[in-house]
Design a protein around this motif. Structure first.
Motif, short mmCIF file in Angstrom:
data_model
loop_
_atom_site.label_atom_id
_atom_site.label_comp_id
_atom_site.label_asym_id
_atom_site.label_seq_id
_atom_site.Cartn_x
_atom_site.Cartn_y
_atom_site.Cartn_z
N ILE A 196 -1.76 -8.66 -0.38
CA ILE A 196 -1.05 -7.79 0.55
C ILE A 196 -1.77 -7.84 1.88
O ILE A 196 -2.96 -7.52 1.98
CB ILE A 196 -0.99 -6.34 0.03
N CYS A 197 -1.06 -8.27 2.91
CA CYS A 197 -1.62 -8.39 4.25
C CYS A 197 -1.58 -7.05 4.97
O CYS A 197 -0.82 -6.16 4.59
CB CYS A 197 -0.83 -9.44 5.04
N HIS A 198 -2.35 -6.94 6.03
CA HIS A 198 -2.35 -5.71 6.81
C HIS A 198 -1.00 -5.44 7.45
O HIS A 198 -0.67 -4.32 7.79
CB HIS A 198 -3.44 -5.75 7.89
N CYS A 199 -0.15 -6.49 7.60
CA CYS A 199 1.18 -6.30 8.21
C CYS A 199 2.22 -5.86 7.18
O CYS A 199 3.35 -5.57 7.54
CB CYS A 199 1.63 -7.59 8.89
N GLY A 200 1.83 -5.85 5.89
CA GLY A 200 2.75 -5.44 4.85
C GLY A 200 3.38 -6.60 4.09
O GLY A 200 4.03 -6.39 3.08
#
Length: 72
Positions: free
Chosen positions: A28-32
């Motif tokens: 899961i990336c910080h951008c969602g």
């Protein structure tokens, strides 16, 4: 430095979760954006290559209902 009780926060927090009972990992990336993989290295490469191949979740906004025009 300790993490807050709710976990890490910030602009650049990446997460990889193991899905119990499987050999599957969810990144899961910080951008969602999310991706599923069975190997951690390709998952980390994908996360750290941001924003290439990232598609953040899009919220769908319902359009207002159309009114029928009835001639008088």
């Amino acid at each position: 430095m300790t993490a807050p009780a709710g976990g890490l926060t910030g602009d650049r927090v990446y997460r990889i979760h193991w899905l119990p009972g499987t050999d599957t990992l969810r990144g899961i990336c910080h951008c969602g954006a999310e991706r599923i993989a069975e190997e951690p290295v390709p998952l980390w490469e994908w996360l750290l290559a941001h924003p290439r191949d990232h598609r953040p979740p899009t919220a769908t906004v319902p359009s207002p209902p159309q009114r029928a025009v009835v001639p008088a």
